[in-house]
Design a protein around this motif. Structure first.
Motif, short mmCIF file in Angstrom:
data_model
loop_
_atom_site.label_atom_id
_atom_site.label_comp_id
_atom_site.label_asym_id
_atom_site.label_seq_id
_atom_site.Cartn_x
_atom_site.Cartn_y
_atom_site.Cartn_z
N LEU A 295 0.40 27.72 26.86
CA LEU A 295 1.29 28.13 25.94
C LEU A 295 2.81 27.18 25.20
N ALA A 296 3.46 27.10 25.84
CA ALA A 296 4.63 26.94 25.70
C ALA A 296 4.66 25.55 24.88
N ARG A 297 3.77 24.76 25.06
CA ARG A 297 3.23 23.77 24.24
C ARG A 297 2.20 23.40 23.12
N LEU A 298 2.32 24.67 22.97
CA LEU A 298 0.99 24.84 22.03
C LEU A 298 2.36 25.48 20.95
N PHE A 299 3.55 26.22 20.92
CA PHE A 299 4.90 27.13 20.60
C PHE A 299 5.18 25.68 20.42
N ALA A 300 5.60 24.86 21.43
CA ALA A 300 6.30 23.91 20.92
C ALA A 300 6.44 22.65 19.40
N GLU A 301 4.64 23.28 19.64
CA GLU A 301 4.18 22.39 18.43
C GLU A 301 4.09 22.90 17.08
N MET A 302 3.75 23.76 17.35
CA MET A 302 3.84 25.28 16.51
C MET A 302 5.40 25.12 15.62
N LYS A 303 6.38 24.89 16.72
CA LYS A 303 7.60 24.96 15.45
C LYS A 303 8.02 23.75 15.25
N GLN A 304 7.60 22.74 15.81
CA GLN A 304 7.94 21.10 15.07
C GLN A 304 6.87 21.69 13.51
N ARG A 305 6.25 21.65 13.46
CA ARG A 305 5.00 22.16 12.59
C ARG A 305 5.71 22.84 11.43
N GLY A 306 6.46 23.90 12.20
CA GLY A 306 6.60 25.19 10.68
C GLY A 306 5.99 26.41 10.88
N THR A 307 4.66 26.31 12.00
CA THR A 307 2.97 26.81 11.45
C THR A 307 3.76 28.56 12.18
N ILE A 308 3.03 29.30 11.45
CA ILE A 308 3.37 30.88 11.48
C ILE A 308 2.54 31.80 12.86
N LEU A 309 3.35 32.01 13.08
CA LEU A 309 1.85 33.24 14.17
C LEU A 309 2.42 34.77 13.06
N ASP A 310 1.15 34.52 12.99
CA ASP A 310 0.51 36.26 12.78
C ASP A 310 -0.18 37.00 13.96
N ALA A 311 1.13 37.79 14.15
CA ALA A 311 0.89 37.98 15.62
C ALA A 311 0.14 39.55 15.59
N THR A 312 -0.48 40.09 14.59
CA THR A 312 -0.91 41.49 14.82
C THR A 312 -1.23 41.72 15.87
N ILE A 313 0.33 42.47 16.58
CA ILE A 313 -0.54 42.77 18.21
C ILE A 313 -0.59 44.44 18.26
N TRP A 314 -0.30 44.85 17.16
CA TRP A 314 -0.61 46.88 17.15
C TRP A 314 -1.96 46.48 17.03
N ALA A 315 -2.53 45.49 16.01
CA ALA A 315 -4.29 45.17 16.48
C ALA A 315 -5.28 46.14 17.25
N TYR A 316 -4.87 45.11 18.71
CA TYR A 316 -5.37 45.26 19.57
C TYR A 316 -4.20 46.26 20.88
N SER A 317 -4.11 47.58 20.07
CA SER A 317 -3.42 48.90 20.37
C SER A 317 -4.69 49.60 21.26
N ALA A 318 -4.35 50.86 21.82
CA ALA A 318 -5.52 51.80 22.90
C ALA A 318 -6.25 52.69 20.57
N ASP A 319 -5.34 52.66 20.34
CA ASP A 319 -5.64 53.26 18.97
C ASP A 319 -5.89 52.46 17.65
N THR A 320 -6.41 51.51 18.26
CA THR A 320 -6.98 50.84 17.01
C THR A 320 -8.47 50.50 17.15
N ALA A 321 -9.52 51.33 17.75
CA ALA A 321 -10.88 50.90 18.12
C ALA A 321 -11.57 50.40 16.06
N GLY A 322 -11.10 50.58 15.40
CA GLY A 322 -11.70 50.20 13.85
C GLY A 322 -11.25 48.87 13.32
N SER A 323 -9.98 47.65 14.67
CA SER A 323 -9.36 46.69 13.85
C SER A 323 -10.87 46.00 13.58
#
Length: 460
Positions: A295-323
């Motif tokens: 992921l370090a190599r991937l993130f270096a490439e994303m930073k160089q390109r300006g690619t945005i990470l749409d992380a959606t962390i909350w979508a994987y929490s225990a209270d998101t069975a309907g994600s």
């Protein structure tokens, strides 16, 4: 009826939704924003550009747009005489927030969509990025919001493209009702034999501003679609793993954003399975510390390109069975803790991160879903409050392709603002002190918010 506040004499050309469930406006007047000058005076401004608040600032609004942002001491006397002034002494102003990952019509449910959008706008969310649904329904919501028929954020949305195997997913039938899944302009099955220029043009004809790449897609097909979409001036929003295209191949295709931090766990694999193959478990050990080498190599490439990470962390929490995040990882694998660790590594690597939800909070929650993602970004990813607010303003505006019009408080941009009684940089919960939201120069007081009901969320 939802009420839009008129205390500042800004004309609101809106007849809003009937919350008995039919959601139809009676003889709405044509949208005609006032050209009256309005000055929000003496505010403490968090403009989205500077890390520190600026005190005693004035924001001059005319019609839909910000005309001037200036220290009160430097305000021209003639402007002051010509304007209607609103004293915001002791109040905080931030840019209107943007939820960068919503689903408003899978399947279409007008009452639910309007209720969620109502909760958003009265809580300070002035725009959302819809990540591919039934665009017949989404397009109508976008129009109704834009002309003031409903109290809602602006909506920017994507048409979906995926490989043929994806269209066995039952959600594609829900969003293509009346047509054949994979063969409607807003949800197209694509292969290496697809006429890419025609496919993108058909998607663009739905008024989508982006193409979403989903699954069953090779790196070559992803790259071809991305190149053509950019040629036709559309953004490309992709799932981080396209099965078989792995995250680094998706990024190399030139997409603008990749969604779901948890889908990045496929990056270290030599070979990613195809969409139709059974999912194999992933060893999460190498991701928990937030220092994965692949992921370090991937993130270096994303930073160089300006690619945005749409992380959606909350979508994987225990209270998101309907994600709606798909395809799901095996139970007990990636969750909001690991997704947070991955997002934290991306943040420390300098990757741009937007704030998106991909989930719905309980109807009893009176505040936007976005605040749940903020909590996850803070607790699970270790992001500071300044970065979290920027993720929901400047970065989210860029993800939506709207950075010229929103994301910061600047002259020339849309007058999308939120007035708070407390400083959100000190405590994110201070975002729950909304006094007023301004969207395109129209003011909505928090006191006019009508809470959601269970029927708003569950009624079909």
């Amino acid at each position: 009826m939802v009420r839009i506040h008129r205390a500042t004499s800004i004309i609101v050309a809106a007849v809003l939704a009937n919350w008995a469930g039919r959601s139809q406006a009676a003889d709405p007047p044509p949208f005609a924003p006032s050209r009256e000058l309005v000055i929000l005076r003496h505010a403490t401004l968090l403009d989205g550009l500077h890390d520190e608040p600026r005190s005693d600032m004035d924001i001059v609004v005319q019609g839909e747009r910000i005309k001037q942002v200036v220290r009160d001491a430097d305000l021209d006397a003639g402007t002051l005489r010509a304007a209607r002034a609103i004293d915001l002494r002791g109040r905080f102003v931030i840019p209107g927030m943007i939820d960068a990952h919503v689903h408003l019509a899978t399947p279409p449910n007008r009452r639910q969509a309007e209720a969620i959008l109502r909760r958003d706008i009265y809580g300070g969310v002035t725009a959302v990025r819809d990540m591919a649904d039934d665009l017949r329904a989404v397009g109508d919501l976008a129009r109704a919001s834009l002309v003031g028929e409903i109290a809602a954020p602006d909506i920017y949305y994507a048409a979906l493209m995926a490989g043929p195997a994806f269209f066995t997913d039952e959600r594609t039938s829900q969003t293509s009702a009346g047509g054949k899944p994979g063969y409607v302009p807003w949800m197209q099955a694509v292969t290496d034999r697809t006429d890419t220029a025609l496919a993108v043009a058909q998607a663009r004809g739905t008024y989508a501003t982006a193409i979403k790449l989903y699954g069953d897609m090779t790196p070559d097909v992803a790259a071809r679609i991305t190149k053509e979409a950019h040629r036709q001036q559309m953004k490309v929003w992709a799932h981080a793993t396209l099965y078989p295209a792995k995250p680094s191949e998706v990024v190399a295709a030139g997409v603008d954003t990749v969604s779901h931090a948890c889908l990045l766990v496929r990056e270290p694999m030599t070979r990613v399975l195809s969409w139709a193959e059974p999912r194999t478990p992933v060893d999460m050990t190498g991701f928990r510390g937030g220092s994965n080498a692949a992921l370090a190599r991937l993130f270096a490439e994303m930073k160089q390109r300006g690619t945005i990470l749409d992380a959606t962390i909350w979508a994987y929490s225990a209270d998101t069975a309907g994600s709606t995040t798909m395809p799901p990882l095996p139970p007990g694998s990636c969750d909001d803790t690991i997704g947070g660790a991955i997002t934290g590594q991306a943040y420390r690597a300098g990757v741009l991160i937007d704030a998106g939800t991909d989930n719905l909070a309980d109807y009893r929650d009176p505040w936007p879903d976005l605040l749940h993602e903020f909590a996850a970004m803070s607790k699970a990813a270790g992001m500071p409050n300044t970065a979290i607010l920027r993720a929901a303003t400047l970065v989210a505006a860029r993800a939506a392709g709207q950075e010229a019009d929103m994301g910061s408080v600047e002259a020339g941009k849309l007058a999308n603002l939120v007035v708070l009684t407390r400083n959100p940089l000190l405590e994110l919960d201070n975002l729950k002190t909304v006094l007023m939201t301004m969207k395109r120069g129209r003011m909505l007081e928090r006191t006019a918010f009508i809470p959601l009901t269970k029927e708003d969320i569950t009624d079909r």
